[in-house]
Write an enzyme that holds these catalytic residues in place. Structure first.
Site, PDB file in Angstrom:
ATOM      1  CE  LYS A 289       6.128  -0.897   9.770  1.00 32.40           C
ATOM      2  NZ  LYS A 289       5.098  -0.327   8.857  1.00 32.40           N
TER       3      LYS A 289
ATOM      4  CG  HIS B  99      -3.676 -34.439  18.254  1.00 29.79           C
ATOM      5  ND1 HIS B  99      -3.990 -35.572  18.961  1.00 29.79           N
ATOM      6  CD2 HIS B  99      -4.658 -34.306  17.313  1.00 29.79           C
ATOM      7  CE1 HIS B  99      -5.084 -36.127  18.455  1.00 29.79           C
ATOM      8  NE2 HIS B  99      -5.512 -35.374  17.460  1.00 29.79           N
TER       9      HIS B  99
ATOM     10  CD  GLU C 236       9.820  -5.733   6.789  1.00 28.28           C
ATOM     11  OE1 GLU C 236       9.494  -6.077   7.943  1.00 28.28           O
ATOM     12  OE2 GLU C 236       9.525  -4.616   6.294  1.00 28.28           O
TER      13      GLU C 236
ATOM     14  CE  LYS D  11      -3.413   2.578   2.649  1.00 27.11           C
ATOM     15  NZ  LYS D  11      -4.287   2.672   3.840  1.00 27.11           N
TER      16      LYS D  11
ATOM     17  N   GLY E 249      -4.642  -1.687   4.879  1.00 29.25           N
ATOM     18  CA  GLY E 249      -3.852  -2.812   4.367  1.00 29.25           C
ATOM     19  C   GLY E 249      -4.492  -4.150   4.704  1.00 29.25           C
ATOM     20  NE  ARG E 250      -6.125  -3.392  10.849  1.00 30.01           N
ATOM     21  CZ  ARG E 250      -5.479  -2.225  10.943  1.00 30.01           C
ATOM     22  NH1 ARG E 250      -4.284  -2.075  10.363  1.00 30.01           N
ATOM     23  NH2 ARG E 250      -6.020  -1.199  11.606  1.00 30.01           N
TER      24      ARG E 250
ATOM     25  CD  GLU F 290      -1.457  -3.978  11.379  1.00 31.65           C
ATOM     26  OE1 GLU F 290      -0.320  -4.475  11.353  1.00 31.65           O
ATOM     27  OE2 GLU F 290      -2.091  -3.682  10.336  1.00 31.65           O
TER      28      GLU F 290
END
Ligand code: F6P
Length: 526
Positions: free
Chosen positions: A489, A361, A191, A185, A244-245, A330
């Site tokens: 960041k 499990h 990254e 975005k 973004g999410r 978030e």
């Protein structure tokens, strides 16, 4: 009264409606003799294993009224600036609206044309998708969950800055047959830009003359992508008013279409649009996102469950938990209300999980007998897409069994008597039965999909989006910003300079200082 004027929002603990709601929840029973089902967009939401009473429902209505639910819902769906701290709309619903605004329709058309063209020309055997967070989880989830439609291309993912991630993604790939799709975005995420540089380098090292001819960018910053060299015809846009999410519905879905087909992203949008219509129209008592939100608030802010476990009983939903982790945590990981005051009650839970029956499990021991426990969302599909009927019955039986055991627990007496019947000594039977006992009274919701179709997946994700919006409204927090991610960041880019030999910031704690020195030395020795 406008619900988004911060001054209008009273601090939640002071609200008489909140007091009434918490008191009602604290005495509300778990009813094993009552069915509380809500139908929405083809899904069934079963809240029978949540506390419930006429008093909680009445108090919930009053609480939503005093929080201006109707106005708030309207403002969200109309594209008003509900994201106060960034002064933006949060108009993800427009991305899947049957009649979207021009800009959205244009980008959907461009995505369709691009994918149909690539399919018609059998272009690109493999796609490497570069993106992180909201620019990653949705694509992984949709592609994995809807792979049944038949994979058209191999899609590999690179999110982490760890070089092992991109190394693994390019391994065995043919650079000339590979399309790089970069989704960001902001088009500033370290990254993603570093991984894109590495991928372009991989293409040029393989002799590809014009590497950017093999790059597609999906972003709210088209100019930044163009500046990098991505051709305009391969830049797909979304907008600041899309979180973004909350962005899977936009051109972010393009790699999904390349991998498993256009009908998948169109199906997902259609299912979400149906949930939007339900959310917009259904009364509070029959409104699935609202009821799910209230159950979550009761569990988190009143009954003290610090976390929500997502137990999806379908192996194809392995990415649902991380997707919801970002969407929920978030959005709701906030402790300051819209007026900048401490909220004063616990807000967003930690969200975690794993597909059933793997989770059984792994951590169900903790869910059943741990001191804390967690609220659980069980998700199951009535029909499977494989041919093995018995295995599917076993899967569903396990889902229902775990849910009932959390709710009802087990009887100490029955256990002790069973051990006595096996000939165990009375003291031992008494002692062991204590260890085996399940206390019960642990809340859960069951969400049932007819089948795992793109439509049902879209409806499911929109259900959670609207649930989160309602919870944020009650807690009085902004679900659409994420200021908390910035400080780390910023610190990372400073430390990176220091690892390159720049003088260390005097503010570092001793341990950080220690490791920066050691790691900087490691780099020099190389
Ligand atoms: O750091 C968190 C975050 O900003 C998320 O909100 C977002 O989904 C992700 O990073 C990726 O951001 P972008 O799409 O701008 O690269």
């Amino acid at each position: 009264m406008h619900p988004f004027k911060p001054v209008d929002h009273a601090c939640l603990p002071q609200l008489p409606e909140w007091k009434a709601y918490t008191e009602a929840v604290q005495v509300a029973p778990f009813r094993t003799d009552a069915l509380h089902l809500v139908e929405a967009a083809g899904l069934t939401i079963d809240l029978s294993a949540q506390v419930d009473s006429p008093a909680t429902r009445q108090a919930a209505d009053a609480l939503l009224r005093v929080r201006g639910f109707n106005l708030a819902r309207k403002a969200l769906l109309a594209g008003e600036h509900v994201n106060l701290t960034e002064d933006r709309a949060a108009w993800h619903t427009m991305l899947r609206a049957p009649q979207p605004i021009k800009a959205v329709a244009r980008e959907h058309r461009r995505v369709r044309d691009f994918v149909q063209d690539a399919d018609a020309q059998a272009k690109w055997k493999t796609v490497i998708h570069i993106g992180i967070g909201g620019s990653d989880w949705g694509v992984r989830l949709a592609t994995d969950a809807c792979a049944g439609s038949g994979a058209r291309r191999l899609l590999k993912f690179v999110a982490n800055i760890d070089g092992h991630a991109i190394e693994d993604a390019i391994l065995g790939m043919d650079p000339r047959e590979t399309l790089i799709v970069v989704t960001s975005k902001s088009f500033t995420t370290t990254e993603t830009l570093a991984n894109l540089r590495r991928a372009v380098r991989w293409l040029t090292d393989a002799g590809v003359d014009e590497p950017y001819e093999q790059v597609v960018a999906i972003t709210a910053r088209p100019a930044a992508a163009a500046k990098l060299g991505v051709p305009d015809r391969q830049i797909f846009e979304f907008w600041d008013w899309v979180g973004g999410r909350y962005s899977l519905w936009s051109a972010v879905g393009l790699p999904v279409a390349l991998a498993v087909g256009l009908e998948v992203i169109e199906g997902i949008r259609a299912g979400a649009a149906a949930m939007d219509a339900h959310f917009a129209e259904a009364d509070i008592a029959d409104n699935a996102p609202v009821q799910l939100a209230l159950a979550g608030i009761a569990n988190r802010s009143v009954l003290g469950y610090g976390s929500l476990s997502i137990a999806a009983y379908d192996a194809r939903l392995q990415y649902l938990a991380p997707y919801l982790q970002q969407l929920d945590m978030e959005s709701l990981g906030k402790s300051v209300d819209l007026a900048g005051r401490p909220v004063g009650v616990p807000t967003g839970p930690s969200v975690w999980g794993m597909p059933g029956t793997d989770g059984q499990h792994t951590f169900f021991q903790w869910l059943h007998q741990g001191t804390d426990g967690a609220a659980v969302d069980f998700i199951m599909c009535r029909e499977a897409d494989h041919q093995w009927v018995e295995e599917h019955a076993m899967l569903l039986a396990n889902c229902l069994a775990q849910r009932q055991t959390l709710l009802r627990g087990t009887s100490f007496e029955a256990d002790r008597d069973a051990l006595l019947a096996q000939g165990m000594h009375e003291d031992d039977a008494h002692w062991l039965a204590r260890h085996r006992q399940h206390q019960g009274g642990r809340p859960s919701t069951l969400i049932v999909l007819p089948r795992l179709t793109p439509y049902a997946l879209g409806a499911l994700l929109a259900l959670y989006e609207h649930k989160i919006f309602v919870q944020a409204l009650v807690w009085g927090i902004n679900p659409f910003d994420q200021w908390g991610v910035e400080a780390g960041k910023k610190m990372a880019s400073g430390i990176l300079q220091e690892l390159h030999g720049e003088p260390q910031a005097p503010t570092h704690d001793l341990s950080t200082r220690h490791w920066i020195s050691l790691l900087a030395e490691d780099r020099q020795d190389r």
